[in-house]
Every structure is written in structure tokens, then in C-alpha cells.
Scaffold this active site. Structure first.
Site, PDB file in Angstrom:
ATOM      1  CB  THR A   1      -0.900   0.007   1.257  1.00  0.00           C
ATOM      2  OG1 THR A   1      -1.633  -1.218   1.276  1.00  0.00           O
ATOM      3  CG2 THR A   1      -1.870   1.157   1.222  1.00  0.00           C
TER       4      THR A   1
ATOM      5  CD  GLU B   1       8.569  12.664  10.755  1.00  0.00           C
ATOM      6  OE1 GLU B   1       9.511  13.437  10.946  1.00  0.00           O
ATOM      7  OE2 GLU B   1       7.722  12.399  11.624  1.00  0.00           O
TER       8      GLU B   1
ATOM      9  CB  ILE C   1       1.723  13.668  11.952  1.00  0.00           C
ATOM     10  CG1 ILE C   1       0.264  13.337  11.654  1.00  0.00           C
ATOM     11  CG2 ILE C   1       1.838  14.862  12.880  1.00  0.00           C
ATOM     12  CD1 ILE C   1      -0.495  12.847  12.878  1.00  0.00           C
TER      13      ILE C   1
ATOM     14  CE  LYS D   1       2.093   3.671  14.555  1.00  0.00           C
ATOM     15  NZ  LYS D   1       0.652   3.802  14.238  1.00  0.00           N
TER      16      LYS D   1
END
Lengths: 423, 423
Positions: free
Chosen positions: A10, A126, A133, A202
């Protein structure tokens, strides 16, 4: 500069799409010709809905990893292996790496960063937290002069879609989960997202950047959202004016770092309560900047690809850039045991209503020094099961769990009690 | 690396405070010893509430500009002169520059950037827009792979404090302004903030970074908030479910850039409506990243100093860094004439109530092709003045102003009509 992409899923397709559409922009902004030279995937037959020169496709990762012409390797296959081996080989061969692989970084951070540092190449990531974001660059570079005090993040779109959907549609968890699956916002096996593991990975990365401390997932307190009922969300909003959000939290207090992933009650007028649906929001407090928040799409093909390509461009522009990581100060003396953390709590019990219930329950709380702010029992009918909602004053987690264990032994309690922190 | 600071005002004192408190962090993160060597101001006597070695103080800017030992000059005196001359001399002498001076950049951008480019030094200016919010770096670097589509910013804390204070306290403009002045959130002469000029200068910088186009302030449509009445805010919220915010807007459509600074109606559930008090929020849409928002303190000593010192650290780490600026693509063919922009509008007229008012007003709108969504006249008493609230469908600004001019000629209209865009 030549880029090789491993993983044509994706997000990989999104990367190809950006190169197709914004190639001229990429070249102008970097001042170089940046070419996506090769795309590798085991499956190069299934159409991805993006145009690509078939000559660029290959099923052999060596066509990227061993091509001396390729400067930057984008890894988007996810998971531990072969992603780890591919990344280490890319580094070994002097190539910069761009990855969105939070699982891998959360487990093999030191190995990968040490290898990159030794070879003088960059590893940019990132896209691994918050999708499109730009929170990691902000944390690392823009807030660099601050001692970070706390980070609170809504960083899993699936969980947030479900929690906010339960609130807006007045539905139960399972119902909104099915809808999310139908819309492609939740995996067929949603465990990883709804049980908080994705959020935990995360959080590990955010903690590394914000506080310079590596904490493996096993040491984190992680709780998912599958026990949240519609009436928890309704009670929180109607009676307490709070929303329920799955939060990743890292907070420094007296040199001790408090870390957890849990659904929590957030004041309705707090900006994190405005983060709804599949969006993400990360709220960071620094000693000088005060609170800042970053909001946007935390997942999805186009947004995540935007972060991946920005990382590539950053490397093209500044291949030698040193990135300051960690807090740069010895702020964290230890990670606080979860049982020693304190919070106000929202507790919901299912109980058979009969005289004496409140008295027995209050006794257990009292024995563990827990001060109660309010107790509400709604629509009680003697002999039937009703929810009891309790709000505590600031309480130590360990004391609370001991009190709840005692209460669990009482014969009028049905099922598992739910305890959520109040922010 | 040695830093010289010109301008020991509010933000300058914040910079000194960060160096005092986080010196070790700054050194560790940059991997260099970064020393604040000298602080220059005309007044070096008045105490600033921060510790500083008196040996470092000087009243002579040459002590920084002509000191070959100083690598980075922080300019925090603001305004055009002598700030411009100081910055140009610093550049001429091969020094990097960090500034928060939006006024100067908005007017002399080309001159300063060309000079820096010629001498191969950097000019960093994160603090010029959004104070402690790292929006410029995000726009420039993190969203680099995107074609920016629109930017909507609440970027003046004074105006936002007043507008949101009018809403929460139910007060008129003058009353909240006085409170803001008392609390130090508004200047004694607040014109610059409340009439939108500060916002306009920041919009010029955002437009340069987001769209690569320089538009001088004279060409911007700028309207302040002093005409907003308490009942505008109440009507917007109660009847239309919108808040009122002073917005800076830059939006690209069909190659034409639309730019304005105006109070506007923002849907209550839009994230920009959650930006209250002195906080700032900047909402940006890119073609791949979708909407992202950045939130935090847009002004104040500590937050702004955080951005200034982060810029210094960025320069220390990467003195040769090339910063991609502008859109990198020729997207903007022209700036759209403000009279040719379209929007839904909220209009408020004060009228003497008498039969025929609605008929005459509707005639004027009709003659200019303006389609009305709703008209409300509240508490009308014949012969007395009452507000009339009008919401239009999408209307071209020029048509609206022509219709309003006609209406202004009608004898029953009192005072100036107010027209606000609806986002």
C-alpha cells in the site's frame, strides 16, 4: 541520486505515485535528479493502481541491495525479517535507509543505529510514527532546545476510529469494529491495533527521541480498548465531560519516566479530544516551548508515503546530516514501576444490586487508602446486574489493583472491573 | 561555536534563560560547545529577571557584528532598521543569522536571502511565525514532497485571545481587549495585532514557503477584528454552529492563489475552533499528506526563545544545510484578485425595522446575483434598530461588496455592515 524501494504494498504504491506525480518538484527542491530506479516485491504482477515502468520491477532484493548505483533504500515490507537483514545489508553496502518499520525499530534500534553510525549513513524513519504527521523531526530538531516533559499521543487510527465511532454512533465496540473492517480501517485480525501493540511500538520510538531511553515492549504497561463499553464512553462524556482515547503516554517526573499505553479519559475541551476518526494527534510538552500538538493522518497510502519521500529528500539534500537524538541530558534516572504510578481513576464494575454492596466496596477502597470522589449506580433494581461508576482521587496504581482484587472476590461482582486513568 | 545576541528584550531574555538552563543539553545535542558569547542592547541596565555575566553585555552591536569569533548572530530587536542593516552586515561578515523578525522578512525577503545565498551562510527564522510551533520547518522540509493546496492559520495570539474571550465570557470587544492589555496579552497600542497586520506579515512568510510566491502586504486583503460584536459570535455559534477566528488564508485553486487575512466563521467541530486563548494553530493541506495541523504557543518569551535556540542548534549541526524553499513547481500562475474570490458569507446589518426592509435588501442581493441561504431578524420592534443576520450561498466577493454598497444607500441601514467568510 538513485532510490530503490523494497516493498510494493500500500505505502510502496503511494511512494511510486508521489514520484510519478511530483518528480519535478522533488528534483527542484533537492537540486538533484532523484530517480526511483527500482521497485522490488515478491509479487510484481498484481496491479497496484499506479503506473510504473515494468523494467523497474524485480522480485530480487539484491537488485537494489547490491546495485552500487543506488544511494537510498526504502524499506516498506514491515515486520522483523527479512526487513532487518535487508536494512543491515543496505547499510553495510553504504546506502542510506528510509523505513516506516516501527516494529523493527522498536526491537532492533541499537543494532540498526550503530550499524548506520559506523558506516556513516543515515537511517530516516519519520513515517514510523504518526504517518504523514512530521512529529519525529519536530521532536528531534525543532524542540531540540527543550527538556521534554511529557508526550501524549493518539497514534493508532484504527483504535481511535472505533472509540470515536462508539461515541458518535452510540454503538458497541464489536459493531464499530466490523464497520471499520468493512471500510478498510481495521485489519481482518485487528488484535495488533486494538490491543495497543502498534501504539506501544510507536511509544518506544517516541520515548527514544524524547527521553533518550530505550524501553522494550515487555516492560511497558499496555492495555487495549476491547473492554470499553458504550456506556463507559457515555458516562465519561455526560457525567464527567471527558472523552475516551487510546493514549500512549511518556511523562517525566522527579527523574522517573512513567510509560503506558491505555485507554484514558481526556477532558472534552483538551485538544486531544478533538482528534477523531482515523486521525492521529501527538501532544508534547517541553520546558520552554510549553505544549505543542501535531495532528494529521496517522496512516494510509498517500500520507505515509509523503513522510517516506520527505525523508528521501532530506537525505538527498543533507546526506551528512547529524541528527541529534535523545534528550542530551541525563534526565531519566529510571523507569517508574507501573504499580507506583498515580492517577485519578474511572472505574466501572458490574454488580448484582443488593443491600450492602456499596458498604463492602467502600471498605475495600478504604483499606487500601483510596479516596473516592464519586460513586454512581444507575437504574438499580434489586437482584439485577447494574454498572457502578466510581471516580477516585489521585491513587497509586498498585493500591487500586489490590483493592480491585479484593472487590473481585466479593460475591456480588460480575465480570472484570474496568479501570481507566483520567488525564 | 559562538553566538551573539542583539536585542535583550522579552524573547532575548528567554534565549539567555535557555542557555543558562539547558547549556549542557545544547552542547550534547549539537556535539559542539555552543557559547552565548555576547548580548547587545541599548539598555543593559534594566534587570531582565535572568542571570547573565555582566562581561557579556555591551551596547555596541559592532561587538558582535565585527567579532570574527562569533559564528551566529541572533537578531531580536524587531522592526526594519537597524535590524536590516545589522543582519546584512552579519551576513557580509560571513555569519549565520537567526531572527524572529517577521516584519523585516515580509518586506525585505529577497534582499536578505540573496545576500545570505551569495555569502553561503544560513538565515533561520522559525520563530517568525507561530512562536514555539515548528510550522516553518514542517512546511519546508517535512511536507517537501507535497504540492501545498491550502494554509489556514490562527497566528495572532492577541486577536485569538480577544475573539475566544468574547465567546467564553459573553463580553464585547473593548472589554476583552482591556483585560488582554491588563494581562500583557495585548500591547498598549494593539492596532498591529487586532487589525491583522501581524497576521498578514506572517502570512507573507507562509506563502513564500508554501507556494514560493512573494506578495507584499499592500496586495493582501487584510481586515481586523475590531468590528466584531458579541452578538456576531453568539449568532454564529448558536444558529450556525461556527466559531469566529481571525484567519490567515492561502489557497491554491486552478493555478490562482487566493490570499486574505480576515475574521471568518469556522465550523465548531473543525480543529481550528479548538484553538483558543493566546494559542496558535496552523492547518495545512498537501496533496499527499492531506490535512495536518500544528498547535502551540504562538508568542511569549519561553516558547519563542525555544524556536530561536533550535534554529541556532540546527545551524551548529548543519552549517552547510541547503533548505528547499518554495513549492519547487510552477503551481501559482497568478494571485487572484480579492474581488474575484468566492465564499459563503455571514453578513450582519443594523437596520431600523420598518415594512419593506427585507424586500429592498433582497432586491439588492438579487440584482447582483447573490443567492441567500437565510435571513434572520431578531427581536424586531418597528422603528427601532435591530440586527439582521444573512447567510449567503457561494458568492463572489466583488458582487457582495457591490450589493452591500447599494444597501448602504438605503435609508433604513445604520452603520457599516459586517461581512465574514464562512469556511
Amino acid at each position: 541520486m538513485k532510490v530503490g524501494l523494497i516493498g510494493f504494498g500500500t505505502i510502496g504504491a503511494g511512494v511510486v505515485e508521489i514520484f510519478n506525480r511530483n518528480q519535478e518538484l522533488i528534483n527542484r527542491k533537492t537540486g538533484r535528479k532523484v530517480e526511483l530506479k527500482r521497485v522490488v516485491d515478491l509479487d510484481i504482477e498484481t496491479p497496484r493502481g499506479v503506473e510504473i515502468d515494468p523494467e523497474k520491477l524485480s522480485t530480487d532484493a539484491d537488485d537494489i541491495l547490491e546495485d552500487p548505483d543506488i544511494d537510498i533504500v526504502i524499506e516498506l515490507i514491515g515486520g522483523y525479517e527479512p526487513a532487518r537483514s535487508f536494512i543491515l545489508r543496505a547499510i553495510e553496502n553504504g546506502k542510506h535507509v528510509v523505513t516506516a518499520n516501527k516494529a523493527l525499530l522498536a526491537r532492533h534500534w541499537d543494532e540498526i543505529m550503530s550499524a548506520a553510525s559506523e558506516k556513516g549513513v543515515r537511517v530516516a524513519f519519520e513515517a514510523s510514527v504518526g504517518g504523514g504527521i512530521p512529529v519525529l523531526k519536530a521532536l528531534n530538531e525543532s524542540l531540540a532546545a527543550n527538556r521534554i516533559q511529557s508526550i501524549y499521543g493518539i497514534i493508532n487510527g484504527t483504535a481511535n476510529y472505533i472509540l470515536t465511532g462508539m461515541a458518535s454512533e452510540g454503538c458497541e465496540f464489536e459493531e464499530v469494529l466490523r464497520e471499520a473492517q468493512r471500510l478498510g480501517y481495521a485489519e481482518r485480525d485487528p488484535t495488533f491495533d486494538i490491543e495497543g501493540h502498534d501504539t506501544a511500538q510507536k511509544l518506544i520510538i517516541l520515548t527514544l527521541l524524547g527521553f533518550g531511553v530505550y524501553v522494550p515492549e515487555e516492560k511497558l504497561h499496555v492495555m487495549g480498548i476491547s473492554n470499553i463499553k458504550r456506556h463507559d464512553i457515555e458516562y465519561a462524556l455526560e457525567e464527567l465531560n471527558h472523552t475516551v482515547r487510546l493514549l500512549a503516554a511518556a511523562r517525566l517526573e522527579d527523574g522517573e519516566l512513567e510509560l503506558w499505553v491505555m485507554p484514558a479519559l481526556v477532558p472534552a475541551d483538551h485538544l486531544l479530544s478533538s482528534v477523531t476518526g482515523v486521525y492521529n494527534g501527538i501532544y508534547i510538552e517541553g520546558d520552554f516551548t510549553g505544549p505543542v500538538m501535531f495532528y494529521g493522518k496517522g496512516a494510509g497510502r498517500r500520507a505515509t508515503a509523503s513522510a517516506v519521500v520527505a525523508d528521501c529528500m532530506d537525505i538527498v539534500i543533507n546526506p551528512e546530516k547529524r541528527i541529534p537524538m535523545g534528550p542530551g541530558f541525563e534526565a531519566v534516572k529510571s523507569v517508574r514501576e507501573f504499580s507506583r504510578t498515580t492517577s485519578r481513576y474511572y472505574i466501572r464494575l458490574e454488580a448484582v444490586d443488593r443491600p450492602g454492596v456499596l458498604h463492602e466496596m467502600a471498605g475495600a477502597f478504604s483499606r487500601h487508602g483510596i479516596s473516592i470522589e464519586s460513586v454512581t449506580q444507575r437504574g438499580a433494581v434489586e437482584g439485577e446486574t447494574v454498572p457502578i461508576y466510581i471516580v477516585t482521587h489521585s491513587t497509586m496504581e498498585g493500591d487500586l489493583q489490590r483493592a480491585l482484587s479484593e472487590i473481585m472476590e466479593m460475591e456480588w461482582v460480575m465480570g472484570e472491573p474496568l479501570s481507566l486513568r483520567i488525564l
